[in-house]
Design a protein around this motif. Structure first.
Motif, mmCIF file in Angstrom:
data_model
loop_
_atom_site.group_PDB
_atom_site.id
_atom_site.type_symbol
_atom_site.label_atom_id
_atom_site.label_comp_id
_atom_site.label_asym_id
_atom_site.label_seq_id
_atom_site.Cartn_x
_atom_site.Cartn_y
_atom_site.Cartn_z
ATOM 1 N N ASP A 126 22.503 -37.750 -14.931
ATOM 2 C CA ASP A 126 21.857 -37.138 -16.094
ATOM 3 C C ASP A 126 20.571 -37.877 -16.457
ATOM 4 O O ASP A 126 19.532 -37.250 -16.725
ATOM 5 N N ASN A 137 17.984 -37.352 -13.555
ATOM 6 C CA ASN A 137 17.428 -36.002 -13.511
ATOM 7 C C ASN A 137 16.488 -35.735 -14.678
ATOM 8 O O ASN A 137 15.449 -35.072 -14.515
ATOM 9 N N ASP A 138 16.825 -36.257 -15.859
ATOM 10 C CA ASP A 138 15.958 -36.081 -17.026
ATOM 11 C C ASP A 138 14.610 -36.768 -16.791
ATOM 12 O O ASP A 138 13.554 -36.181 -17.048
ATOM 13 N N GLN A 139 14.651 -37.990 -16.283
ATOM 14 C CA GLN A 139 13.399 -38.705 -16.049
ATOM 15 C C GLN A 139 12.596 -38.054 -14.927
ATOM 16 O O GLN A 139 11.364 -37.928 -15.026
ATOM 17 N N LYS A 171 10.763 -34.922 -16.241
ATOM 18 C CA LYS A 171 9.563 -35.246 -17.021
ATOM 19 C C LYS A 171 8.423 -35.710 -16.122
ATOM 20 O O LYS A 171 7.260 -35.331 -16.321
ATOM 21 N N ASP A 206 10.375 -34.301 -23.525
ATOM 22 C CA ASP A 206 11.130 -33.629 -22.484
ATOM 23 C C ASP A 206 10.149 -32.862 -21.604
ATOM 24 O O ASP A 206 8.954 -32.767 -21.898
#
Length: 371
Positions: A293, A296-298, A301, A252
């Motif tokens: 989701d 945005n997570d990728q 990171k 993360d």
């Protein structure tokens, strides 16, 4: 292991005597450590790493991902015997076929035929595991001396392997690669090979076959976390000419921020300024185009990795490179090259291999010219 030969893909097995040699006596590619110090002949970390790293990483290091055996023979039939440690992994995962989890495939170097572009390593046939003890033969190969590579299972542990030919034919070590110049690839399940259809289509194997430089696959499924105790073993690998840090899918953003600089400094201190280090974003998730989701997570990171890269550059770090996910040529989104949104199909592995097969020689040549 008692050899039991039968026709696997081509031809039939005759009554001639077959002579076998241990695969470890031939050219072993993709190994960062000599088989004499590893717990099984084709494990990727030495026995003494047990207890110094998390057990999940150690257990995955037993898998023979990225390992290949090179040899030359004029025999028209090639026999293979091998024993696997895990019966549970002899068959497919829900998203990955048994041919790659536990199978072995055979490639030959095309310097003898005008039917295809010469100078390529091309697929010949496959050896597959019906059980933990496997014996088979691929035939009808002609009697011209040729170089071969067998690519070992991606997600199983090979306890023993031997290669044989009929008596009267030659079987010898072939050394086409300089093992003092190798790419060290620290990555996730995608680097380990998930979920290629055969070992030879995993991108680290494709890159080796394309650029003529060995690639040491240290992909650990679900467990590439930029850990310094793992790095203690990464830096023990000899003959490293470039390092690719490809951990993002398992991390993360906060872990990227807290771990990247210390890992890169560890690698730089060990390998020196002459070894290019690549920070890689990894491939784009298949549903990132529609799921906020996932996107945005990728993006978080990737932004964190970019920031740490910039910090290292500003500190004066030399020979540090960055690979964006969008550069990995994943093609038309309507044919997203993943199976379940994360792990790559053969086409996805080929896209990654195509990019790095051009990029890696460029950064190696760049440093050579500057020095």
């Amino acid at each position: 292991m008692r050899p039991i030969a039968f026709a696997l893909i081509f031809g039939t097995v005759g009554a001639s005597r077959v002579s076998f040699v241990p695969a470890t006596t031939l050219s072993v590619l993709g190994m960062g450590f000599d088989h004499q110090v590893t717990p099984t002949p084709f494990s990727r970390f030495p026995s003494e790493s047990e207890g110094t790293i998390r057990s999940d990483v150690y257990d995955l290091s037993l898998n023979s991902a990225g390992v290949a055996i090179e040899f030359a023979t004029d025999a028209p039939e090639i026999y293979l015997n091998y024993t696997l440690a895990s019966a549970l992994q002899c068959y497919s995962m829900w998203h990955m076929p048994s041919t790659s989890v536990s199978g072995v495939d055979l490639y030959a170097f095309n310097d003898f035929s005008s039917e295809r572009i010469m100078g390529e390593w091309l697929f010949v046939g496959h050896f597959g595991p019906p059980s933990t003890n496997f014996s088979g033969v691929i035939g009808n190969l002609g009697s011209v001396m040729k170089k071969y590579r067998v690519h070992l299972p991606l997600y199983n542990t090979v306890d023993e392997m031997e290669i044989g030919v009929d008596d009267g034919f030659t079987l010898e070590k072939s050394e086409t690669l300089d093992l003092s110049q190798r790419v060290l690839w620290y990555g996730t399940s995608i680097a380990q090979g998930a979920v290629a259809s055969r070992p030879g289509t995993a991108f680290t194997n494709v890159i080796r076959n394309s650029i003529g430089m060995d690639v040491v696959n240290l992909g650990f499924s679900g467990n590439c976390l930029m850990e310094l105790d793992v790095a203690e073993w990464l830096v023990e690998v000899e003959g490293v000419s470039a390092v690719v840090v490809d951990c993002l899918p398992n991390m993360d953003a906060s872990l990227v921020t807290s771990s990247t600089v210390s890992l890169v400094n560890k690698l730089r201190d060990a390998f020196g300024d002459q070894v290019p280090i690549v920070l890689a974003e990894g491939t784009t998730y298949g549903s990132a185009w529609i799921s906020d989701d996932v996107k945005n997570d990728q993006e978080a990171k990737r932004s964190a990795l970019t920031a740490e890269f910039n910090t290292l550059i500003e500190s004066g770090m030399k020979n540090l490179f960055y690979v964006k996910g969008e550069d990995l040529g994943q093609g038309d989104l309507s044919t997203s090259p993943t199976v379940e949104g994360t792990h790559l199909t053969d086409i996805g592995h080929q896209y990654v291999a195509d990019y790095y097969s051009s990029f890696l020689p460029t950064i190696l040549q760049k440093y050579d010219k500057e020095n």
